[in-house]
Design an enzyme around this catalytic site. Structure first.
Site, PDB file in Angstrom:
ATOM      1  N   LYS A  75      41.858 -28.518   7.244  1.00 49.05           N
ATOM      2  CA  LYS A  75      43.001 -27.698   6.864  1.00 49.05           C
ATOM      3  C   LYS A  75      44.176 -28.602   6.506  1.00 49.05           C
ATOM      4  O   LYS A  75      44.424 -29.611   7.165  1.00 49.05           O
ATOM      5  CB  LYS A  75      43.370 -26.764   8.026  1.00 49.05           C
ATOM      6  CG  LYS A  75      44.483 -25.764   7.726  1.00 49.05           C
ATOM      7  CD  LYS A  75      44.658 -24.819   8.904  1.00 49.05           C
ATOM      8  CE  LYS A  75      45.811 -23.857   8.712  1.00 49.05           C
ATOM      9  NZ  LYS A  75      45.976 -22.929   9.847  1.00 49.05           N
ATOM     10  N   SER A 150      46.951 -18.330   8.625  1.00 47.23           N
ATOM     11  CA  SER A 150      47.280 -19.426   7.735  1.00 47.23           C
ATOM     12  C   SER A 150      46.074 -20.228   7.263  1.00 47.23           C
ATOM     13  O   SER A 150      46.194 -21.047   6.357  1.00 47.23           O
ATOM     14  CB  SER A 150      48.261 -20.379   8.436  1.00 47.23           C
ATOM     15  OG  SER A 150      47.663 -20.997   9.553  1.00 47.23           O
ATOM     16  N   SER A 174      45.890 -17.119  12.930  1.00 43.11           N
ATOM     17  CA  SER A 174      45.553 -17.873  11.725  1.00 43.11           C
ATOM     18  C   SER A 174      44.081 -18.240  11.576  1.00 43.11           C
ATOM     19  O   SER A 174      43.665 -18.704  10.524  1.00 43.11           O
ATOM     20  CB  SER A 174      46.396 -19.151  11.652  1.00 43.11           C
ATOM     21  OG  SER A 174      47.756 -18.817  11.448  1.00 43.11           O
TER      22      SER A 174
END
Length: 399
Positions: A75, A150, A174
């Site tokens: 990520k 996210s 997220s």
């Protein structure tokens, strides 16, 4: 390996192919890169591509781990030495990490080949992935909708079968939001289960924890076995598991006490299809012999207000550190207006407000712990409505 065959394997399965010499790590990497080229222009999930890094990993020799040779995405919030890490922020578009995060190092030690970074909203703040720097990440099931946030890039990449597993992190949903929005598997580990150092002892007051999104439950469990455990800078340590997480997959759970609700804790309307799905699952579980009752935990304080204070304080610190780095006050030309607004609103609060939010978080946690003395599982909706349409939540405006 044919395109279709790759998509039929989870990460554990791909690693087994490598172990049996049915396929090489380079062949798997080439397939993941080809899939990225074919699919990513439509969904915008892989925002930083460093294929040469993964090729150097393979050329150097991969460690013998549970995922040796499996392609992987980090990520775009976590550090990987020598690669660009933007945190979804225009101000950091050219930032190159000079060391590895602890979790990234454990992914490397597990044998994964990290060929890029997946999209995140700026600093991971939003439940949709639509950064000003990279633009919107699209849901593979419907390109007009968000894949969540996210960890939206990870969710979209796994759902589109670019790869079977990808790094994700969760502070306020997220991992869980993209899992729900994109139809993949995601679990948020308990705090301190997985490391978040070496640059910090905890994320967002302990709310934020890193793990993965995957196409199979066993990928998530085997990954947890590979990466969990404390590091020297850990502020506290999660209790050790009774047995390896991988041994929980497929194990007979016995008769469980399951509580459920199809309602929002705030009284917001739930989409009828989502509410019906919760009740269908509750009925299925009862039919399997589990004790199922409709019961929701009490909230000792307002979770949204608590998180707003704690996350806002952390965002304000991020802005302060960036201002120290560039030697000037940041404006909306540097970071998104919502990020600035969160930081500015937090600055108006006092240290007492922050400590009060920490106390509220403890009170909520204690009430939940008491609730779980009476049940083993709590079943509830993740989202109150279908995934957001892109542009529905204006991340560029103030609040």
């Amino acid at each position: 390996m044919a395109f279709k065959e790759f998509g039929n394997y989870d990460a554990v399965g791909l690693a087994e192919l490598v172990r049996n010499k049915d396929v090489t790590p380079k062949e798997l990497l080439d397939e993941a890169v080809a899939r990225t080229a074919a699919v990513d222009p439509k969904i915008n999930a892989v925002v930083v591509k460093h294929y040469d890094y993964a090729e150097r990993q393979i050329a150097k020799g991969l460690p013998d781990g549970p995922f040796t040779g499996v392609p992987f995405l980090l990520k775009d919030l976590d550090l990987l030495e020598g690669t660009r890490t933007t945190s979804g922020a225009s101000l950091l578009k050219d930032f190159v990490a000079d060391h590895n995060g602890t979790l990234a190092q454990r992914f490397l030690d597990a044998g994964l080949t990290i060929f890029g970074k997946s999209a995140s909203p700026e600093f991971g703040l939003m439940p949709t992935t639509e950064s000003r720097l990279f633009g919107p990440t699209r849901n593979p099931w419907n390109l007009d909708h968000s894949s969540g946030g996210s960890s939206g890039g990870a969710g979209a990449a796994v759902a589109a079968r670019i790869l079977p597993v990808a790094h994700a992190s969760d502070g306020g949903g997220s991992i869980r939001i993209p899992a729900s929005a994109s139809g993949v598997f995601g679990v948020k580990p308990t705090r301190a289960r997985n490391p978040c150092g070496p640059d910090r002892g905890e994320g967002w007051g302990g709310f934020s924890v890193g793990h993965v999104l995957s196409i199979s439950v066993r990928d998530s469990a085997v990954m947890m076995d590979a990466i969990h455990g404390p590091e020297p800078s850990s502020l506290y340590v999660a209790p050790p598991p009774e047995r390896p997480f991988s041994q929980e997959v497929g194990r007979d759970p016995g008769h469980l006490r399951i509580s459920f609700t199809d309602k929002s804790p705030y009284g917001d309307a739930i989409d009828p299809e989502i509410a019906a799905a919760v009740r269908d699952i509750a009925k299925l579980l009862a039919g399997l012999g589990h004790h199922v009752e409709e019961r929701a935990p009490p909230l000792a304080a307002d979770p949204a207000a608590t998180m707003t204070t704690i996350v806002g304080g952390n965002t304000a610190l991020t802005i302060r550190l960036l201002e120290q780095r560039v030697g000037r006050k940041l404006t909306s030309d540097d970071v998104e207006r919502l990020t600035l607004a969160s930081a500015e609103n937090s600055v108006k609060l006092t240290p007492v407000d922050y400590v009060a939010a920490q106390l509220a978080a403890f009170q909520i946690s204690r009430a939940l712990a008491t609730f779980f003395e009476g049940c083993d599982i709590f079943l509830s909706p993740t989202l109150c409505a279908p995934p957001l349409r892109l542009g529905e939540l204006n991340t560029m405006s103030g609040i």
